[in-house]
Design a protein around this motif. Structure first.
Motif, PDB file in Angstrom:
ATOM      1  N   ASN A   1       4.348  -8.950 -18.825  1.00  0.00           N
ATOM      2  CA  ASN A   1       3.703  -8.985 -17.510  1.00  0.00           C
ATOM      3  C   ASN A   1       4.074 -10.313 -16.875  1.00  0.00           C
ATOM      4  N   ILE A   2       4.911 -10.271 -15.807  1.00  0.00           N
ATOM      5  CA  ILE A   2       5.426 -11.503 -15.222  1.00  0.00           C
ATOM      6  C   ILE A   2       5.265 -11.471 -13.702  1.00  0.00           C
ATOM      7  N   GLU A   3       5.374 -12.620 -13.092  1.00  0.00           N
ATOM      8  CA  GLU A   3       5.457 -12.756 -11.645  1.00  0.00           C
ATOM      9  C   GLU A   3       6.787 -13.418 -11.342  1.00  0.00           C
ATOM     10  N   ILE A   4       7.477 -12.889 -10.342  1.00  0.00           N
ATOM     11  CA  ILE A   4       8.796 -13.403  -9.998  1.00  0.00           C
ATOM     12  C   ILE A   4       8.803 -13.785  -8.521  1.00  0.00           C
ATOM     13  N   LEU A   5       9.267 -14.987  -8.214  1.00  0.00           N
ATOM     14  CA  LEU A   5       9.398 -15.442  -6.839  1.00  0.00           C
ATOM     15  C   LEU A   5      10.867 -15.308  -6.444  1.00  0.00           C
ATOM     16  N   VAL A   6      11.134 -14.479  -5.425  1.00  0.00           N
ATOM     17  CA  VAL A   6      12.503 -14.231  -4.975  1.00  0.00           C
ATOM     18  C   VAL A   6      12.664 -14.824  -3.582  1.00  0.00           C
ATOM     19  N   LYS A   7      13.675 -15.643  -3.407  1.00  0.00           N
ATOM     20  CA  LYS A   7      13.935 -16.288  -2.123  1.00  0.00           C
ATOM     21  C   LYS A   7      14.942 -15.441  -1.337  1.00  0.00           C
TER      22      LYS A   7
ATOM     23  N   ILE B   1       6.346  -2.388 -10.112  1.00  0.00           N
ATOM     24  CA  ILE B   1       6.047  -3.511  -9.227  1.00  0.00           C
ATOM     25  C   ILE B   1       4.636  -3.291  -8.695  1.00  0.00           C
TER      26      ILE B   1
ATOM     27  N   LEU C   1      15.554  -7.880  -6.006  1.00  0.00           N
ATOM     28  CA  LEU C   1      14.835  -7.710  -7.273  1.00  0.00           C
ATOM     29  C   LEU C   1      15.132  -6.351  -7.894  1.00  0.00           C
TER      30      LEU C   1
ATOM     31  N   LEU D   1      16.838  -5.574 -11.533  1.00  0.00           N
ATOM     32  CA  LEU D   1      16.170  -4.778 -12.568  1.00  0.00           C
ATOM     33  C   LEU D   1      16.965  -3.523 -12.925  1.00  0.00           C
TER      34      LEU D   1
ATOM     35  N   TYR E   1      10.123  -0.218 -15.297  1.00  0.00           N
ATOM     36  CA  TYR E   1       9.380  -1.319 -14.686  1.00  0.00           C
ATOM     37  C   TYR E   1       8.435  -0.765 -13.642  1.00  0.00           C
TER      38      TYR E   1
END
Length: 185
Positions: free
Chosen positions: A17-23, A49, A34, A38, A47
């Motif tokens: 269980n993760i959080e991802i910051l995408v610029k 979201i 993203l 994946l 997965y």
């Protein structure tokens, strides 16, 4: 012994269980990047979201507007019937309207008096039908927050109120026990 060696080479799945910051330039482009990442990874078999997708906001706002129109039309029918009954019973005139931008009593005081007089439902419906902007002060999880919002609906059975946060463009549900006070703006 052959079984033991065979079990050591068996591939297993592990859940993270993760959080991802995408610029990126927009939420849609970040989501696209993203998803590509994946989908192209060989080891990722599935997965989900859970948050961060801001697509469909136009559809959501149209649905909220349609619901608000339905509620407003229903309230107009109810008030027209109530006004017809008042004409017959010749009730005393109501107190003068409150001044704009004047803070009101805390909701707990208003709720107690309005609940005893049966005015609380009328107060809520008036704010819903007129689409009035109010500022709620709420405490949720020990944190006090001030929210500029419009009341979407009220569920008397559960004392729950749905409000539309005008700054965040989000819908929140609060129990009356979480609401400290309100200011009509």
């Amino acid at each position: 012994m052959d079984n033991h060696n065979q079990n050591n080479h068996e591939e297993l799945g592990y859940l993270f269980n993760i959080e991802i910051l995408v610029k990126d330039k927009s939420n849609a482009l970040a989501l696209q990047a993203l998803l590509q990442l994946l989908n192209n990874a060989e080891n990722i078999i599935d997965y989900r979201i859970n948050s961060g997708i801001e697509l469909g906001s136009i559809i959501e706002s149209l649905l909220v507007a349609k619901k608000q129109t339905f509620i407003s039309n229903s309230y107009k029918r109810l008030t027209a019937t109530a006004q017809d009954k008042k004409k017959v019973s010749q009730a005393p005139p109501s107190p003068p309207a409150k001044e704009k931008n004047k803070p009101t009593k805390p909701l707990s005081d208003n709720f107690a008096s309005m609940a005893n007089n049966g005015d609380f439902g009328a107060w809520i419906q008036k704010h819903i039908s007129e689409n009035r902007l109010i500022r709620l002060s709420v405490i949720r999880n020990g944190v006090r927050t001030s929210i500029p919002c419009r009341i979407l609906n009220f569920i008397p059975e559960t004392y729950a109120m749905n409000v539309y946060h005008v700054d965040e463009k989000q819908v929140y549900t609060f129990n009356l026990s979480e609401i400290i006070d309100f200011i009509e703006t």
